[in-house]
Write an enzyme that holds these catalytic residues in place. Structure first.
Site, PDB file in Angstrom:
ATOM      1  N   TRP A 321      41.379  30.778  44.987  1.00 39.44           N
ATOM      2  CA  TRP A 321      42.094  30.515  43.726  1.00 39.44           C
ATOM      3  C   TRP A 321      42.588  29.081  43.670  1.00 39.44           C
ATOM      4  CZ3 TRP A 321      47.923  31.541  42.961  1.00 39.44           C
ATOM      5  CH2 TRP A 321      48.633  31.270  44.128  1.00 39.44           C
ATOM      6  N   GLU A 463      51.680  35.425  50.904  1.00 43.77           N
ATOM      7  CA  GLU A 463      50.862  36.191  51.856  1.00 43.77           C
ATOM      8  C   GLU A 463      51.630  36.629  53.101  1.00 43.77           C
ATOM      9  OE1 GLU A 463      47.444  33.732  52.593  1.00 43.77           O
ATOM     10  OE2 GLU A 463      46.608  34.092  50.593  1.00 43.77           O
ATOM     11  N   GLN A 574      54.931  30.911  49.977  1.00 44.32           N
ATOM     12  CA  GLN A 574      54.630  29.815  49.037  1.00 44.32           C
ATOM     13  C   GLN A 574      55.043  30.249  47.636  1.00 44.32           C
ATOM     14  OE1 GLN A 574      50.490  31.028  50.099  1.00 44.32           O
ATOM     15  NE2 GLN A 574      49.974  29.982  48.196  1.00 44.32           N
TER      16      GLN A 574
HETATM   17  C1  BGC Z   1      47.234  30.204  51.154  1.00 52.66           C
HETATM   18  C2  BGC Z   1      46.360  30.677  50.013  1.00 52.66           C
HETATM   19  C3  BGC Z   1      45.201  29.716  49.858  1.00 52.66           C
HETATM   20  C4  BGC Z   1      44.452  29.537  51.156  1.00 52.66           C
HETATM   21  C5  BGC Z   1      43.378  28.491  51.054  1.00 52.66           C
HETATM   22  C6  BGC Z   1      46.390  30.092  52.398  1.00 52.66           C
HETATM   23  O1  BGC Z   1      47.166  29.656  53.459  1.00 52.66           O
HETATM   24  O2  BGC Z   1      48.291  31.119  51.368  1.00 52.66           O
HETATM   25  O3  BGC Z   1      47.117  30.740  48.825  1.00 52.66           O
HETATM   26  O4  BGC Z   1      44.339  30.183  48.867  1.00 52.66           O
HETATM   27  O5  BGC Z   1      45.340  29.160  52.169  1.00 52.66           O
HETATM   28  O6  BGC Z   1      43.931  27.231  50.818  1.00 52.66           O
END
Ligand code: BGC
Length: 714
Positions: A321, A463, A574
């Site tokens: 995303w 996450e 985040q």
């Molecule tokens: C982030 C995601 C992101 C991914 C790739 C992860 O650490 O939490 O939001 O899409 O890294 O950059």
């Protein structure tokens, strides 16, 4: 650091791999990390081409297959091999001219115990001819004659990816290589030309090699041209590469460079941002835009920008995303043709998204969390082995981080509104938005007891919480997605009724289905407590943590406490609710409501992802907290330039780069779309004396200048 130029001086060997990322050159077709021509212990040379995925034997998922590092040169002076850890390094300066894409390195070096010489290396990836690269070395013996030996071939193909490797020499100054990616079958053709000027004859051997004397004070020039094609862009890649090489050699280094620099100038004309009163910010935004511009595909709508661009191996080149909600906006607003390419990538990969929906028991199209060339889900299920016992963490994002489909719909609608590109929406965007709406319609769960729709077992942008119910980000975005779908269908019915009819049939958009969407929109559960949105069910029952007390920290809190422990706290990885604020703007709610949510969520955020700081900066700027906004922006600006997250060696952070532009234009400048035009509500950092940028809005180029005295739009 000057305003267009990123400089390394003196040589910083401890930051070797970080700076290879910083000094990446590229042109939307490929990326070349800034490893040295002559090599250095511990370096990670890498050349990546868009879309060239391959799954090595034994690997769980596919990755971008690096192609031979064409930059390699073996140089010896008076019999001594040139390398910066040998001889005596007397002076060093490396610069990347963001304005023209030229990487240059000047070195003053003493041959062990002998002559002092000056070397100037230059290289660029042509922005005008994406398959062409050129480099040149100028060597001057300053205080004596010297013997020069130089060899320049094509480099080795990585055998974990490439098979049927064939190398050879055509004309005496030329070399070629062809190979086939073992699993995906893509074919690669590379051709090189290496010369030391018209009077110097090459030696016999397996690659172009020269040996000759240079007089004291004389400058000799070695030039290398490379052409690359793959079966993704040519039926016979090696033939195409040879033909392109011939043209490049005929044109010569200077003409090629001029052409490329002109293409850069035209690009910057649309995309540059000027900041007065802050040299660091000025350079940082150009640096971010440079990395986005070299990563954005120009002639190919079947590839997209990976999370780490084409400048490193991080995330294996996969697309997240990050592209649609972070990297895309600067392109949507300044380079609409490039933005369109990126959105077309999703359109072309609809079949993969349909497969994912079926595999998960849903209807419609469900985009993969991590995407490559097939459109299928390519998120690995297991992480890398962790010390001390080599245990692997289960990665759940591919199963549960489903907001990506709504993110894509958001980006398509935004592109459509900003560009006015009805053709895109009618022919491509509508199908994506409607079929992903079909997915949401089948994914939501009806809770009869409460007469509402819910979405359980998901991961939101945060996450750190890996199995939550009713992620407010996901539920709001899904509801909005369904609203957009109805809006687009109604628009299509008016503007392209035949198209609308065809889609209704093909996607089974029956009256009952549309009625179901309306019901979901009306009854979607949005967890909240008065004005305060609740990140997900039960969030405030988790253990509170004083995040600010963990300062200074270079590690994330998840790293410090581990995954399960962080899961049980209110620490947020985040921007999540804050991301929603950034995306919805005024539609999120009145300013007091925005402020109330900020006050709760911003202090709980770990900024464990590089995606976070710039988005917080954007929202803080809109809320009028310009000092805090600037501090956050400054943090995001250091992600690649200063390696303040410690992982820039893995590649440049596309999302952080896009976030920096968004924070400036949508935050500090406060750009909004208003009716058919744009409006601005600036809140500049107090020390910025002037901000200027351009946006392309509905086919009209707007030149915006903001000073403490006011705003002008030309
Ligand atoms: C982030 C995601 C992101 C991914 C790739 C992860 O650490 O939490 O939001 O899409 O890294 O950059």
């Amino acid at each position: 650091m000057r305003n267009w130029i990123v400089t390394e001086t003196p040589f910083r060997p401890t930051q070797l791999n970080h700076l290879e990322t910083v000094f990446t050159i590229g042109n939307g077709y490929l990326g070349v990390r800034g490893a040295f021509e002559e090599g250095y212990p511990g370096e990670q040379p890498l050349v990546l081409i868009h879309g060239l995925f391959n799954q090595p034997e034994g690997a769980e998922v596919s990755e971008l297959a690096g192609v031979p590092a064409w930059t390699g040169l073996e140089l010896a002076f008076d019999g001594a091999r040139f390398r910066l850890d040998q001889g005596e390094l007397l002076g060093y300066e490396r610069t990347l001219d963001l304005r023209s894409g030229l990487l240059r390195r000047a070195v003053l070096w003493r041959i062990p115990g002998q002559t002092v010489l000056r070397l100037v290396f230059e290289r660029f990836a042509s922005l005008a001819r994406p398959h062409i690269l050129a480099l040149r070395v100028q060597a001057t013996a300053l205080d004596g004659d010297m013997m020069i030996e130089a060899a320049g071939g094509l480099g080795d193909a990585d055998r974990s990816h490439w098979t049927d490797i064939e190398v050879g020499r055509g004309a005496p100054q030329q070399a070629f290589l062809q190979a086939r990616a073992a699993q995906s079958g893509y074919r690669l053709g590379m051709a090189a030309h290496f010369d030391a000027g018209p009077d110097i004859r090459p030696e016999a051997g397996s690659r172009p090699t020269f040996k000759f004397m240079a007089r004291r004070g004389q400058t000799v020039t070695l030039t290398k041209f490379i052409a690359i094609h793959t079966s993704r862009d040519a039926a016979r890649p090696l033939d195409a590469a040879r033909a392109a090489l011939g043209t490049a050699v005929d044109l010569g280094y200077d003409a090629l460079y001029r052409e490329s620099a002109e293409a850069w100038e035209a690009t910057w004309h649309a995309s540059d941002v000027e900041i007065e009163g802050d040299d660091f910010a000025q350079l940082a935004i150009r640096f971010a835009l440079y990395h986005l511009l070299i990563a954005a595909p120009r002639d190919d709508e079947r590839v997209s920008i990976g999370a780490k661009t084409l400048s490193g191996r991080g995330y294996k080149g996969h697309v997240f995303w990050d592209t649609e909600l972070f990297a895309l906006a600067p392109l949507t607003f300044t380079q609409p043709a490039l933005a369109r390419n990126l959105l077309m990538y999703r359109y072309h990969l609809l079949p993969g998204a349909r497969t994912k929906a079926v595999n998960n028991g849903f209807e419609g199209a469900m985009y993969p969390w991590e995407s490559t060339d097939t459109g299928e889900e390519t998120t690995p299920k297991w992480g890398a082995p962790l010390p001390p016992d080599g245990r692997r963490e289960r990665i759940w994002t591919g199963d549960r981080e489903i907001h990506i489909s709504a993110d894509i719909a958001y980006a398509m609608r935004q592109y459509w509104q900003v560009s006015g590109d009805d053709d895109f929406m009618a022919r491509y965007g509508a199908e994506v938005i409607l079929d992903t709406a079909v997915f949401w319609g089948s994914r939501v769960e009806y809770n009869a007891a409460q007469d509402r729709y819910e979405i359980s077992h998901v991961i939101g942008p945060d996450e750190y919480h890996e199995d939550v119910n009713n992620s407010v980000f996901t539920n709001v975005m899904a509801r909005r997605h369904l609203q957009t779908a109805l809006e687009i269908l109604a628009w299509l019915e008016r503007h392209a009724p035949a198209q609308a009819g065809a889609l209704r049939d093909r996607l089974a958009l029956t009256p009952a289905r549309l009625e179901h969407w309306r019901d979901v929109i009306a009854k979607m559960y949005i967890p909240r407590d008065g004005d305060l949105l609740v990140e997900f069910d039960g969030f405030f029952d988790l253990e509170p943590v004083d995040v600010a007390a963990y300062w200074p920290r270079t590690r994330s809190l998840q790293h410090i406490y581990g995954v399960p422990a962080t899961n049980r706290t209110q620490i947020i990885k985040q921007a999540d609710v804050v991301m929603l604020m950034a995306l919805l703007g005024d539609a999120f709610g009145p300013p007091e409501m925005q402020r109330a949510n900020w006050d709760v969520y911003a202090p709980r955020c770990d900024h464990g992802s590089s995606l976070s700081a710039a988005i917080h900066g954007l929202v803080a700027a809109r809320l009028g907290m310009s000092d805090q906004a600037y501090a956050l922006w400054r943090q995001a600006a250091g992600v690649d330039l200063e390696d303040n997250k410690g992982n820039a060696a893995d590649g440049a952070h596309a999302a952080a780069a896009g976030g920096l532009w968004q924070a400036i234009v949508l935050g500090f400048a406060g750009l909004r779309q208003a009716g058919d035009g744009i409006s601005l509500t600036p809140n500049l950092p107090p020390h910025w004396r002037r901000l200027r940028f351009r946006v392309m809005h509905r086919g009209r180029l707007r030149d915006v200048t903001i000073t403490p005295d006011g705003v002008t739009i030309a």
